[in-house]
Scaffold this active site. Sequence first.
Site, PDB file in Angstrom:
ATOM      1  N   ALA A 258       0.831  -1.207   0.000  1.00 16.55           N
ATOM      2  CA  ALA A 258       0.000   0.000   0.000  1.00 16.55           C
ATOM      3  C   ALA A 258       0.864   1.255   0.000  1.00 16.55           C
ATOM      4  O   ALA A 258       0.612   2.196  -0.756  1.00 16.55           O
ATOM      5  CB  ALA A 258      -0.940  -0.015   1.208  1.00 16.55           C
TER       6      ALA A 258
ATOM      7  N   LEU B   6      -3.416  -8.425  -0.586  1.00 13.94           N
ATOM      8  CA  LEU B   6      -2.542  -7.841  -1.601  1.00 13.94           C
ATOM      9  C   LEU B   6      -3.366  -7.023  -2.588  1.00 13.94           C
ATOM     10  O   LEU B   6      -2.939  -5.962  -3.054  1.00 13.94           O
ATOM     11  CB  LEU B   6      -1.781  -8.946  -2.332  1.00 13.94           C
ATOM     12  CG  LEU B   6      -0.957  -9.905  -1.471  1.00 13.94           C
ATOM     13  CD1 LEU B   6      -0.162 -10.870  -2.341  1.00 13.94           C
ATOM     14  CD2 LEU B   6      -0.019  -9.135  -0.558  1.00 13.94           C
TER      15      LEU B   6
ATOM     16  N   ARG C 195     -11.730 -18.518   6.032  1.00 13.75           N
ATOM     17  CA  ARG C 195     -10.774 -18.725   7.110  1.00 13.75           C
ATOM     18  C   ARG C 195     -11.429 -18.801   8.485  1.00 13.75           C
ATOM     19  O   ARG C 195     -11.033 -19.609   9.322  1.00 13.75           O
ATOM     20  CB  ARG C 195      -9.734 -17.600   7.084  1.00 13.75           C
ATOM     21  CG  ARG C 195      -8.842 -17.675   5.879  1.00 13.75           C
ATOM     22  CD  ARG C 195      -7.913 -16.484   5.771  1.00 13.75           C
ATOM     23  NE  ARG C 195      -7.002 -16.673   4.642  1.00 13.75           N
ATOM     24  CZ  ARG C 195      -6.100 -15.771   4.267  1.00 13.75           C
ATOM     25  NH1 ARG C 195      -5.991 -14.626   4.929  1.00 13.75           N
ATOM     26  NH2 ARG C 195      -5.311 -16.009   3.243  1.00 13.75           N
TER      27      ARG C 195
ATOM     28  N   HIS D  55      -6.124 -17.264  11.037  1.00 14.04           N
ATOM     29  CA  HIS D  55      -5.809 -18.044   9.844  1.00 14.04           C
ATOM     30  C   HIS D  55      -5.726 -19.517  10.216  1.00 14.04           C
ATOM     31  O   HIS D  55      -5.041 -19.877  11.174  1.00 14.04           O
ATOM     32  CB  HIS D  55      -4.487 -17.574   9.243  1.00 14.04           C
ATOM     33  CG  HIS D  55      -4.293 -17.993   7.825  1.00 14.04           C
ATOM     34  ND1 HIS D  55      -4.164 -19.316   7.454  1.00 14.04           N
ATOM     35  CD2 HIS D  55      -4.200 -17.270   6.678  1.00 14.04           C
ATOM     36  CE1 HIS D  55      -4.005 -19.379   6.143  1.00 14.04           C
ATOM     37  NE2 HIS D  55      -4.022 -18.161   5.641  1.00 14.04           N
TER      38      HIS D  55
END
Length: 666
Positions: free
Chosen positions: A44, A469, A337, A266
Amino acid sequence: MQLNGNIPEGSLAEKWTRYRSTVSLVAPNNKMRIEVIVVGSGLAGASAAASLGELGYKVKCFTYHDSPRRAHSIAAQGGINAAKNYRNDGDSVYRLFYDTIKGGDYRSREANVYRLAEVSAAIIDQAVAQGVPFAREYGGLLDNRSFGGVQVSRTFYARGQTGQQLLLGAYQALSRQIALGAVEMYNRHEMLDVVLADGKARGIIARNLVTGELERHGAHAVVLATGGYGNVFYLSTNAMNCNVTAAWRVVRKGALMANPCFTQIHPTCIPVSGDYQSKLTLMSESLRNDGRVWVPKKQEDAQAIRESRKTALEIAEEDRDYFLERRYPAFGNLVPRDVASRAAKTACDEGLGVAPTGLAVYLDFASAIERYGRSKANTLGIHNPDKATIIRLGEEVVSEKYGNLFEMYEKITGENPYKMPMKIYPAVHYTMGGLWVDYNLETNIPGLFATGECNFSDHGANRLGASALMQGLADGYFVLPYTIGNFLSNDIRTPKIDPNRQEFLDAEKQTQERIDKLMNLGGKQSIESFHRRLGRIMWDYCGMSRNAEGLQKARGMILELREEFYRDAFVPGSANDFNPELEKALRVADYFEMGELMILDALNRKESCGGHFREEYQDEGGEAKRDDENYAYVAAGEYKGWEEEPVLHREDLVFENVELKTRSYK
C-alpha cells in the site's frame, strides 16, 4: 455521532467511474508545490508513494526498515485476487464483489468493496508490466488457483512468494521516483505522532532509529500505510516489528478506530511448539486447494498420536474425519478462514487434536500426490504405473506448485510433508478493523488518509484469502491517487508547511516526554515479558472465541498489567541512540490501550459475525449468528483515555445490491 462515508450517488457499477471523472483535480504545475507524507513501504505504501511521485507531488516516504523491500507484504504467500475470468468458470466483477461481501459476513461497505473488485483486473496488468513472474499455464495465459470462500479460480500467484514478487514490482516503481527526486526516502525512521494544524493533518514526528533523534516533517497531507495490529496478541503470523503505533497515535489525536474486534484467525499456521516462541509461521491458504484437513475419529487414536505411539499413516482411511468436507460439502476444504478456524478449534476441543499440545489438525497431501502422479504418468504415456512411480511423479507436480512452502515447513518442524501430513492450527493473521475512512480513504481528520490493512474499509468481519494484496495495491495505485486530489485541490495556495510551527514543537515535546517516561521507569521486568503476558490475555479472552464474562475479566487484567508495566518495566540503553528496546516499549505501551479498545468493541457487539465469535450468539450447529437488526453498522471508537469510556460512533451499513442472509457454505 452518525458517520458519513461520503459514498457517491449513482448505481453501484457506475459510482467509481463517475466519481473518478468528476472529482476535483490538482493541475500539474500545482502538484510540484504540494508535499505528501507516506508512512509505510509495503504494497500500500510503496504503490502510493510511487504513484503520487509519478503524478508530480513531492513525496516523503517513511519506513522503520533498512529498506522498503523488508516490509511485511513480502511475507504474503498464496496469491492475489482479480476478476479476470481467465478460467472461464463464471467469474465477474460482481461475483468477486459478492464473494467479498459474503465472506466478510455482511459487515463491509458495498461501495468500497465493489470498487475494489472493479480495479482488481488493472492490478494484474500493472504487475505484469512491472515484470512480476506470475505462474502461467500451458497456453501462456496467467494461471489461477482457488482460495477459501469462493467457487471459482481467480487467484493469481507466483509459487508461494506472491507478496515478495509484488513488493519487488512496487519497489521498482518507488525506486524510479526516488532516482528522479520525486520521492525522498527515510529508511530506519518510525512515526511517533501526527501533527495537526488548523484541524488538518500537516505532518509527523518521526524518530531516527539509528541516532535516536526526533525529527519534525511537514506536508500538506499524511497517508498511513502501516499495516494492522495483530501483534497485540504477541504470537501471530506477523513479523515481530509490525505494530500499531502510527495508527494509535492518530487515534490519540482524534481519529476513529473502526471495528477493532474484527481479527482474522488463519487456519493453516504451524502450531505453537513452546513458550520460547516469539512468532508463528503461516502455511499459505493455497495449500487447501490440494491438502485435505482431518483428525482421527477416535479420541484414543488422537491420544496415541499425541503420545507418539502412533503416526498419521497408521490411521486407516475409515478412521479419519475429514471434518471440513463433512460439515461444508459445497466448499469442502476451501471454506473461509473464520469457518475453517472454528471447525479446527472444535475438533481439538473434542479431544481429537494431534500435536503434543493437542492443538493441531492434519493437512494431508497424499490424495493430491496420487492424483497428480496418475495424471502425469498418463501424460508421459506410462500405462499401469507402479505405486512408487505415481508417488514420485505426484511429488514433482506438488513441488512445482508449493515447493518453497514444503521446504519451509520441513525446516521448521523437521518433518517431510511429502511423506507425513502437515500439522496446522489457527493463529492470528490479519486485522479487518482499522482506522475509519470514508470513500476517499480519508479519516475523520481532514488530510489524514489510511490505506491497506491500516484502514477498515473492505473486508468486513472476515477477509477472504488473497484479498489483502489486492486491497493494498488497489488503494495505492488506483484509488488514493484520485481521491487525495479532492483534498489537496483546496491547498494549492497553501505554502510549504513549516515544521518549526508551534504545533510541531508541541508534538515533539509531548513525544519526548513519553520517551523520557519510559526510559525512567527503572523497573526490573523486560518489555518482552509484558508483551507476552498481554498477548496471552488477548488470545485467551478475545481470540478465536469471546464471551462477556471473559472480556470483562480481560479488561481488568489488562488494566492491572498496564499499571505493573509503568511501575516495574525496564528499558535499557539511551534514548539518544540506537535502542530497539525503546522502540519495543513505545509499541507495547500503545498495545495496552489498543487491546482495551478491542475488548470494549467485542463487548459492545452482541452478535457473532466472521472473525468475531461471541459464544453466547451461535446457532444449533455452532455457526456464527448475526444480528442484522441491531448490529449492521461500523462501530468506530473515539478513545478518551484510561479514565473514560470510549465514545462509540456509528456508520450504518446499507445493502442495496446484496440480500442480507445467513452465510452458508454447506
